[in-house]
Design an enzyme around this catalytic site. Structure first.
Site, PDB file in Angstrom:
ATOM      1  N   ILE A  45      -1.133  -3.859  20.143  1.00  0.00           N
ATOM      2  CA  ILE A  45      -0.047  -2.629  20.356  1.00  0.00           C
ATOM      3  C   ILE A  45      -0.886  -1.486  19.713  1.00  0.00           C
ATOM      4  O   ILE A  45      -0.386  -0.376  19.595  1.00  0.00           O
ATOM      5  CB  ILE A  45       1.300  -2.960  19.614  1.00  0.00           C
ATOM      6  CG1 ILE A  45       1.106  -3.619  18.274  1.00  0.00           C
ATOM      7  CG2 ILE A  45       1.969  -3.872  20.557  1.00  0.00           C
ATOM      8  CD1 ILE A  45       2.360  -3.808  17.644  1.00  0.00           C
ATOM      9  N   GLY A  99      -8.152   0.315  16.766  1.00  0.00           N
ATOM     10  CA  GLY A  99      -9.176   1.395  16.327  1.00  0.00           C
ATOM     11  C   GLY A  99     -10.560   0.987  15.897  1.00  0.00           C
ATOM     12  O   GLY A  99     -10.954  -0.232  16.360  1.00  0.00           O
ATOM     13  N   PHE A 124     -11.545  -0.143  13.146  1.00  0.00           N
ATOM     14  CA  PHE A 124     -11.821  -1.097  11.990  1.00  0.00           C
ATOM     15  C   PHE A 124     -11.004  -2.422  12.285  1.00  0.00           C
ATOM     16  O   PHE A 124     -11.088  -3.246  11.415  1.00  0.00           O
ATOM     17  CB  PHE A 124     -11.464  -0.273  10.582  1.00  0.00           C
ATOM     18  CG  PHE A 124     -12.336   0.586  10.437  1.00  0.00           C
ATOM     19  CD1 PHE A 124     -13.781   0.573  10.190  1.00  0.00           C
ATOM     20  CD2 PHE A 124     -11.910   1.945  10.318  1.00  0.00           C
ATOM     21  CE1 PHE A 124     -14.451   1.795   9.902  1.00  0.00           C
ATOM     22  CE2 PHE A 124     -12.699   2.962  10.131  1.00  0.00           C
ATOM     23  CZ  PHE A 124     -13.961   2.860   9.786  1.00  0.00           C
ATOM     24  N   ASP A 171       1.167  11.313   6.499  1.00  0.00           N
ATOM     25  CA  ASP A 171       0.925  11.105   7.739  1.00  0.00           C
ATOM     26  C   ASP A 171       2.118  10.833   8.654  1.00  0.00           C
ATOM     27  O   ASP A 171       2.297  10.214   9.583  1.00  0.00           O
ATOM     28  CB  ASP A 171      -0.097  10.401   8.186  1.00  0.00           C
ATOM     29  CG  ASP A 171      -0.724  10.204   9.643  1.00  0.00           C
ATOM     30  OD1 ASP A 171      -0.758  11.422  10.105  1.00  0.00           O
ATOM     31  OD2 ASP A 171      -1.288   9.328  10.031  1.00  0.00           O
TER      32      ASP A 171
END
Length: 467
Positions: free
Chosen positions: A195, A198, A200, A312
């Protein structure tokens, strides 16, 4: 835990559309494997009281400093060279943490950029705020070619070998045995789905003891990376402390074996970004209820003396509990910071371009000091998006949208018949002066008053039309 703007995933995973991430040159997404670069610049001494000409020069200087550090981080040697041709003094430009372009290039291993900087006589032994030299950064990041290059130019190793990313001491390792340590054998990935993904790691829907969960899993190759594990442990330590109906619930983590994993509840409704993309503008009732859920969660995070600044907040990090979309939770605390406040009048401010551009407060984009009111600004931008049905400055790329905000522009309300108090609240939340933005406890009171003042027989959804 969910995907980020631009298709990336949680901050620990190297997300896209985020401040400081590399969009070219195949670079890392930040100045460390898990944190955006500290592209923040200190005004010259005596900048107060300057005349208009001096202020313009200072503004231009800060802008050029921002550009060369940014292009260095992006591994854009052509742009760096062009700036140096125009102004060679930029080779030793410094941010708030006294980090130079050569520090940035050395950390990432950008060889061509480093050679260009050295050609322009960059100070190979410049010390940053933590007394680190570029060579110390290269050694900490294990960039062998960069280490050799810097040594041939007289580079010396001073400092903490790259451990400068946070001024505070790194917290001690997590205890070996704790009630939230999960045995990886209990996690069932037989029917898992990705879902989020990235640089990392990835986020998967899996099953734990018969319950669907979201698992943030670090790539095995990075599970021994000191900086990645440091940020992973930071997020775990933060989530362990959080308990609130409007905060995504932490369930446990795998910290004793590789790959490292962080497990939270799985919310079936997806994220607010996708919901708004499908639904468009929300009814007044829905917008108010969504805003109340977000504000409750954020008021909990901002509670003193232990203030957690999310940094964020955006639709992708706001999750719907179920498909009925009747309850929201705030998630993704990879960029969050826990600040200890001794009393309510303390100033606890940070610097650094952190978060996602489209929802970023102007003081963050401009590398000014900031505090928890950056979250209020982001909340205001989300409230606008819920009322208008489209992201703020949707016709601009995220970086350009943030630039417009920093220049004083704000999104235009195009929907007719908007509740005037909701519009006013949105404008207060995105005020240019962060001290004039209302705290979330006050936002809650305003939203409750608006909701209570609605006629009981009214469906609470105004008939709205676009210009």
């Amino acid at each position: 835990m969910n995907t980020k703007e631009g298709g990336g995933s949680a901050s620990l995973l190297g997300t896209e559309g985020k401040a400081g991430e590399a969009q070219g040159g195949g670079g890392s997404s930040s100045s460390s494997p898990a944190s955006p670069p500290s592209l923040c610049f200190s005004p010259s001494a005596g900048s107060t009281g300057m005349g208009s000409t001096e202020r313009q020069r200072e503004k231009a200087r800060v802008s050029r400093t921002s550009l060369i550090l940014w292009h260095t981080h992006q591994n854009d040697v052509a742009a760096v060279r062009k700036l140096l041709e125009e102004d060679p003094s930029l080779v030793n430009a410094r941010d708030y943490d006294s980090r130079t372009p050569l520090h940035v290039a050395s950390l990432h291993g950008w060889m061509d950029v480093a050679r260009c900087l050295l050609d322009y006589k960059a100070d190979v032994n410049a010390h940053d705020r933590w007394n680190n030299t570029p060579l110390a950064d290269a050694e900490g990041a294990k960039k062998k070619d960069m280490i050799a290059l810097l040594k041939t130019h007289g580079g010396s190793s001073f400092g903490q070998n790259g451990s400068h990313f946070e001024p505070k001491q790194v917290p001690p390792p997590l205890p070996n045995k704790c009630d939230w340590e999960i045995d990886p054998s209990e996690l069932d990935f037989s029917s898992s789905t990705i879902i989020g993904k990235g640089s990392f790691g990835e986020i998967l829907k899996a099953c734990w003891r018969g319950t669907p969960v979201a698992v943030k899993r670090i790539l095995p190759s990075l599970s021994d990376d000191r900086l990645v594990t440091q940020d992973f442990r930071h997020e775990v330590n933060l989530l362990v402390k959080l308990r609130h109906p409007n905060i995504v619930q932490f369930l446990g983590a795998v910290t004793e074996r590789n790959p490292l994993m962080l497990i939270t509840e799985y919310l079936r409704g997806g994220d607010l970004h996708q919901y708004l993309k499908e639904k468009g503008s929300l009814s007044t009732l829905t917008a108010i209820n969504f805003a109340l859920d977000m504000a409750r969660g954020m008021a909990y995070l901002h509670n003193e003396p232990n203030v957690i600044i999310h940094r964020d907040l955006k639709p992708r990090n706001v999750l719907l509990v179920n498909s009925s979309a009747d309850h929201l939770k705030v998630g993704d605390f990879g960029l969050s910071k826990l600040i200890k406040v001794q009393n309510s009048h303390d100033v606890y401010k940070m610097t650094g371009e952190t978060g996602s551009y489209r929802y970023m407060a102007p003081e963050v984009f401009k590398h000014r000091k900031y505090d928890k009111k950056v979250d209020v600004f982001s909340f205001g931008m989300i409230l606008y998006e819920m009322l208008e049905g489209e992201p703020p400055f949707s016709n601009f790329e995220p970086y350009e949208a943030a630039r417009r905000v920093a220049e004083g522009h704000r999104p235009v309300f195009r929907t007719k018949g908007l509740h005037p108090d909701l519009k006013k609240l949105t404008e207060e939340c995105w005020h240019a002066d962060m001290s004039r933005r209302p705290p979330f406890l006050e936002i809650l009171k305003v939203l409750e008053r608006i909701k209570e003042a609605m006629p009981p027989d009214h469906p609470l959804s105004y008939f709205v039309t676009k210009n």
